[in-house]
Scaffold this motif. Sequence first.
Motif, PDB file in Angstrom:
ATOM      1  N   GLU A 153      65.738 -55.432  58.370  1.00 52.09           N
ATOM      2  CA  GLU A 153      66.604 -54.667  59.269  1.00 52.09           C
ATOM      3  C   GLU A 153      67.811 -55.487  59.722  1.00 52.09           C
ATOM      4  O   GLU A 153      68.921 -54.955  59.827  1.00 52.09           O
ATOM      5  CB  GLU A 153      65.789 -54.186  60.470  1.00 52.09           C
ATOM      6  CG  GLU A 153      64.789 -53.099  60.106  1.00 52.09           C
ATOM      7  CD  GLU A 153      64.005 -52.597  61.305  1.00 52.09           C
ATOM      8  OE1 GLU A 153      64.202 -53.135  62.424  1.00 52.09           O
ATOM      9  OE2 GLU A 153      63.192 -51.672  61.119  1.00 52.09           O
ATOM     10  N   ASP A 154      67.609 -56.786  59.959  1.00 55.17           N
ATOM     11  CA  ASP A 154      68.731 -57.638  60.359  1.00 55.17           C
ATOM     12  C   ASP A 154      69.757 -57.748  59.232  1.00 55.17           C
ATOM     13  O   ASP A 154      70.972 -57.682  59.472  1.00 55.17           O
ATOM     14  CB  ASP A 154      68.221 -59.034  60.743  1.00 55.17           C
ATOM     15  CG  ASP A 154      67.500 -59.047  62.085  1.00 55.17           C
ATOM     16  OD1 ASP A 154      67.591 -58.044  62.810  1.00 55.17           O
ATOM     17  OD2 ASP A 154      66.834 -60.056  62.381  1.00 55.17           O
ATOM     18  N   SER A 197      61.610 -57.222  60.246  1.00 57.10           N
ATOM     19  CA  SER A 197      62.693 -57.750  61.070  1.00 57.10           C
ATOM     20  C   SER A 197      63.825 -58.311  60.208  1.00 57.10           C
ATOM     21  O   SER A 197      65.006 -58.045  60.456  1.00 57.10           O
ATOM     22  CB  SER A 197      62.138 -58.827  62.003  1.00 57.10           C
ATOM     23  OG  SER A 197      63.182 -59.421  62.748  1.00 57.10           O
ATOM     24  N   ARG A 198      63.448 -59.070  59.197  1.00 57.46           N
ATOM     25  CA  ARG A 198      64.484 -59.667  58.334  1.00 57.46           C
ATOM     26  C   ARG A 198      65.255 -58.597  57.566  1.00 57.46           C
ATOM     27  O   ARG A 198      66.481 -58.681  57.419  1.00 57.46           O
ATOM     28  CB  ARG A 198      63.845 -60.656  57.356  1.00 57.46           C
ATOM     29  CG  ARG A 198      63.344 -61.936  58.008  1.00 57.46           C
ATOM     30  CD  ARG A 198      63.067 -62.981  56.941  1.00 57.46           C
ATOM     31  NE  ARG A 198      62.489 -64.194  57.499  1.00 57.46           N
ATOM     32  CZ  ARG A 198      62.368 -65.334  56.824  1.00 57.46           C
ATOM     33  NH1 ARG A 198      62.780 -65.403  55.566  1.00 57.46           N
ATOM     34  NH2 ARG A 198      61.831 -66.395  57.381  1.00 57.46           N
ATOM     35  N   LYS A 256      71.666 -54.455  58.813  1.00 54.63           N
ATOM     36  CA  LYS A 256      72.662 -54.273  59.867  1.00 54.63           C
ATOM     37  C   LYS A 256      73.880 -55.147  59.612  1.00 54.63           C
ATOM     38  O   LYS A 256      75.027 -54.698  59.764  1.00 54.63           O
ATOM     39  CB  LYS A 256      72.042 -54.612  61.217  1.00 54.63           C
ATOM     40  CG  LYS A 256      72.970 -54.378  62.398  1.00 54.63           C
ATOM     41  CD  LYS A 256      72.270 -54.671  63.726  1.00 54.63           C
ATOM     42  CE  LYS A 256      73.194 -54.426  64.906  1.00 54.63           C
ATOM     43  NZ  LYS A 256      72.527 -54.716  66.196  1.00 54.63           N
TER      44      LYS A 256
END
Length: 358
Positions: A116-117, A113-114, A120
């Motif tokens: 990919e965030d 999650s980290r 982005k």
Amino acid sequence: MTHTLELNDIRKSFGQVDVIHGIDLAIEDGEFVVFVGPSGCGKSTLLRLIAGLDDPSSGDILLRGRRVNGVPASERGLSMVFQSYALYPHMSVRQNLSFGLENIRMPREEIRSRVEDAAKLLQIEHLLDRRPGQLSGGQRQRVAIGRAIVREPVIFLFDEPLSNLDAELRLQMRVEISNLHAQLGNTMIYVTHDQIEAMTMADRIVVLRGGRIEQVGRPLDLYNHPANKFVAGFIGAPQMNFLSGTLDGRVLTLDSGMVRDVPVAEPGQGETVTLGIRPEAVGVSLDGHGDEQITVENYEQLGAVTYIYGVFPNGESLTVQHAHQIPLTRGQTIGVSFPTEAFHIFGGAGERALEMQR
């Protein structure tokens, strides 16, 4: 506001050499603070002390009120972006971003999650499966910043991160880092020798010289109200003009010839002073009228602005920033005028700025 970081009488010596001389500084939560100064001024050393890569010889470092002297860098909750990207060449971008989190045994889903965030946010999603050797300099710098972002630090530390980039990329990355700060809201401390980076990015600038703080303030406060001649000369491009003279009472007499009443708060007694005036404040007259005359030695026509490099009869030089196109030839004589309201007068110990009654 909450102090994210406090430095209390920080000193650092390497053997018999003192490099940091009693620095006191408080940085607020969410501020973007830039340390700026010439090579050898102590800015990178100070950043390393904050990061925990070096220990201060004396003084206290407080992070959110907690004394962290002696606390290892890995336990301070900070992330540092270096001048060199320091990426692992055999790993993909995704692996470079996740490696530090894997080392502290963060759950795999949280790591994903980290990463990919961050990708982005930095617009590098399409690069996650590439290796550093397949990336441009700007892309590698984004990955280095992403590696810092995934740690979700209390403070981001940047040590001249744009020095290896060309001029166009430096401009682009300045904008991107400023936008990143606006989006994340984290405290950021940024070290550079480039005063343009400092002026365009900082909430506050800390000007350092010889291991001491010369002045702290907002960019335009430092530009408009420098505390001394050093700060005046360091902040601003082109550099402020400095002309030698004497101050007797409230009468300023320049070595180049001009005599002018100046509104200083404390009259002088014939002592030597320096007049500072920004290049954009100098008026130009092609017919030779003005306070003084200079000979044009060189000039640069940039379309929207013209830079004129001239010399007075006594040999002192003057740079003029003219906001329009203007016909010039080398060797011609032009008039220049100096508005009193643009004067900065420096004198006394430390060549401090004399108070003016505006």
